[in-house]
Design a protein around this motif. Structure first.
Motif, mmCIF file in Angstrom:
data_model
loop_
_atom_site.group_PDB
_atom_site.id
_atom_site.type_symbol
_atom_site.label_atom_id
_atom_site.label_comp_id
_atom_site.label_asym_id
_atom_site.label_seq_id
_atom_site.Cartn_x
_atom_site.Cartn_y
_atom_site.Cartn_z
ATOM 1 N N PHE A 171 -1.757 -2.121 8.211
ATOM 2 C CA PHE A 171 -1.937 -2.513 6.819
ATOM 3 C C PHE A 171 -3.235 -3.311 6.638
ATOM 4 O O PHE A 171 -3.874 -3.242 5.586
ATOM 5 C CB PHE A 171 -0.746 -3.346 6.334
ATOM 6 N N GLY A 172 -3.615 -4.066 7.671
ATOM 7 C CA GLY A 172 -4.893 -4.767 7.618
ATOM 8 C C GLY A 172 -6.057 -3.803 7.542
ATOM 9 O O GLY A 172 -7.028 -4.028 6.797
ATOM 10 N N VAL A 173 -5.977 -2.719 8.308
ATOM 11 C CA VAL A 173 -7.011 -1.679 8.254
ATOM 12 C C VAL A 173 -7.078 -1.077 6.853
ATOM 13 O O VAL A 173 -8.170 -0.812 6.327
ATOM 14 C CB VAL A 173 -6.740 -0.576 9.301
ATOM 15 N N VAL A 174 -5.915 -0.870 6.236
ATOM 16 C CA VAL A 174 -5.882 -0.327 4.874
ATOM 17 C C VAL A 174 -6.655 -1.238 3.923
ATOM 18 O O VAL A 174 -7.469 -0.781 3.114
ATOM 19 C CB VAL A 174 -4.426 -0.160 4.388
ATOM 20 N N GLY A 175 -6.414 -2.548 4.017
ATOM 21 C CA GLY A 175 -7.115 -3.493 3.156
ATOM 22 C C GLY A 175 -8.618 -3.460 3.368
ATOM 23 O O GLY A 175 -9.404 -3.464 2.407
ATOM 24 N N LEU A 176 -9.046 -3.433 4.618
ATOM 25 C CA LEU A 176 -10.478 -3.363 4.917
ATOM 26 C C LEU A 176 -11.080 -2.056 4.429
ATOM 27 O O LEU A 176 -12.192 -2.029 3.892
ATOM 28 C CB LEU A 176 -10.696 -3.515 6.424
ATOM 29 N N ALA A 177 -10.343 -0.957 4.626
ATOM 30 C CA ALA A 177 -10.860 0.355 4.233
ATOM 31 C C ALA A 177 -11.086 0.440 2.726
ATOM 32 O O ALA A 177 -12.075 1.024 2.261
ATOM 33 C CB ALA A 177 -9.894 1.452 4.686
ATOM 34 N N VAL A 178 -10.176 -0.145 1.953
ATOM 35 C CA VAL A 178 -10.333 -0.110 0.494
ATOM 36 C C VAL A 178 -11.641 -0.763 0.077
ATOM 37 O O VAL A 178 -12.341 -0.288 -0.825
ATOM 38 C CB VAL A 178 -9.134 -0.799 -0.189
ATOM 39 N N GLY A 204 -3.959 4.798 8.206
ATOM 40 C CA GLY A 204 -3.437 3.458 8.449
ATOM 41 C C GLY A 204 -2.123 3.231 7.730
ATOM 42 O O GLY A 204 -1.186 2.643 8.283
ATOM 43 N N GLY A 205 -2.044 3.689 6.478
ATOM 44 C CA GLY A 205 -0.800 3.558 5.732
ATOM 45 C C GLY A 205 0.343 4.337 6.360
ATOM 46 O O GLY A 205 1.466 3.837 6.469
ATOM 47 N N ALA A 206 0.048 5.575 6.807
ATOM 48 C CA ALA A 206 1.084 6.415 7.413
ATOM 49 C C ALA A 206 1.579 5.822 8.734
ATOM 50 O O ALA A 206 2.789 5.733 8.987
ATOM 51 C CB ALA A 206 0.541 7.819 7.638
ATOM 52 N N VAL A 207 0.646 5.397 9.577
ATOM 53 C CA VAL A 207 1.017 4.815 10.875
ATOM 54 C C VAL A 207 1.823 3.532 10.682
ATOM 55 O O VAL A 207 2.823 3.292 11.375
ATOM 56 C CB VAL A 207 -0.257 4.551 11.703
ATOM 57 N N SER A 208 1.407 2.708 9.720
ATOM 58 C CA SER A 208 2.106 1.449 9.473
ATOM 59 C C SER A 208 3.541 1.694 9.025
ATOM 60 O O SER A 208 4.461 0.984 9.441
ATOM 61 C CB SER A 208 1.360 0.637 8.404
ATOM 62 N N PHE A 209 3.735 2.688 8.179
ATOM 63 C CA PHE A 209 5.080 3.001 7.700
ATOM 64 C C PHE A 209 5.986 3.400 8.868
ATOM 65 O O PHE A 209 7.133 2.945 8.966
ATOM 66 C CB PHE A 209 5.024 4.131 6.671
#
Length: 292
Positions: A171-178, A204-209
């Motif tokens: 989820f951290g990667v998702v935030g950075l990617a945005v 990142g979202g899929a893996v985190s889920f």
């Protein structure tokens, strides 16, 4: 910046309410009635409260994207962790979950911490990292997935902590990617498809889920959620400052650090609400699962 802060709080509100609605929907369709397999799980999701929760998740994600484009990363990530405060308060009212003194202090800590962060936050950083960093985010998702594969069969309670941490980092990667996504205008979407951060966000979202699901599957909800909160707040906040140039208002760095710490500590105190369950089920959820 005020609009971004409102969007961050709206995202936390949506995610917090969604968690309670999904819990209500799941309670109406017990495993005994629907079956414990995949088909039973799908059936348990086909009801109005659960569907409303999923819809709120979608609204929350959009609000999160808007907030991340206008606020420092540390503010948004702390606000998202604060969704547990929303879940705790609603859970107490709607699911008859009793909050202890420590948990009410956790709710207060989240509120105070986020208020301090909102008052001390500066503008989002305008630093543009190299393309190599964009690709590094995508590589980080692949690394998280590989590590998860290696530790997949680790036993509890370590499994919940590891899976929760990997989920939080994703989820951290998702935030950075945005933050790295290019500005686009409809219908010129081409830059998104050539941007590695786009695929880092989706993967990142899929893996985190997947890892969050596995983290709570053994019943160690509190452990998994606490690890997730730490993973999605601490490292991304540091990278937001170091790599993206996020800053606080002049002279307010110590106060901002204190607010961040209080907000995250409050979220950790509420970690058991990462998977809402009635109080009668809470003790059972803390027991290791012996199912296949």
């Amino acid at each position: 910046m005020l609009f971004g802060l409102l969007m961050a709080l709206a995202a936390a509100l949506c995610f917090g309410v969604a968690m309670v609605l999904q819990a209500l929907g799941a309670q109406r369709h017990s495993p005994a009635a629907e079956g414990s397999g995949l088909l039973g799980t799908v059936r348990a999701m086909v009801n109005l409260p659960f569907a409303a929760g999923l819809l709120l998740d979608a609204f929350g994600f959009v609000a999160q994207l808007i907030a991340l484009r206008s606020l420092p990363l540390y503010v948004v990530q702390a606000a998202l962790a604060g969704a547990l405060a929303v879940t705790a308060v609603l859970g107490a009212a709607m699911l008859k979950i009793r909050l202890g003194r420590a948990e009410w202090l956790g709710v207060a800590g989240v509120c105070v911490g986020l208020a301090v962060l909102g008052a001390t936050a500066g503008k989002e950083g305008q630093r543009h990292p190299s393309t190599a960093f964009h690709w590094a985010l995508l590589g980080a998702v692949a690394l998280i997935a590989v590590v998860g594969g290696f530790v997949w069969k680790v036993r509890e309670p370590a499994r919940a902590a590891v899976m929760g941490t990997l989920c939080g980092l994703g989820f951290g990667v998702v935030g950075l990617a945005v933050r790295l996504l290019p500005s686009i205008t409809w219908p010129h979407l081409g830059p998104l498809f050539s941007e590695p951060a786009t695929y880092a966000l989706l993967a990142g979202g899929a893996v985190s889920f997947v890892f969050m699901t596995e983290g709570v599957r053994g019943g160690k909800v509190t452990t998994a959620t606490a690890a997730m909160v730490l993973g999605e707040t601490a490292l991304p906040a540091v990278l937001g400052v170091v790599v993206l140039g996020d800053r606080t208002r002049a002279g307010m760095l110590p106060l901002a650090i204190a607010g961040f710490a209080v907000a995250v500590a409050g979220a950790l105190a509420l970690a058991r609400f990462g998977e809402v369950a009635p109080e009668s089920d809470a003790s059972a959820a803390d027991q290791p699962s012996h199912v296949g």
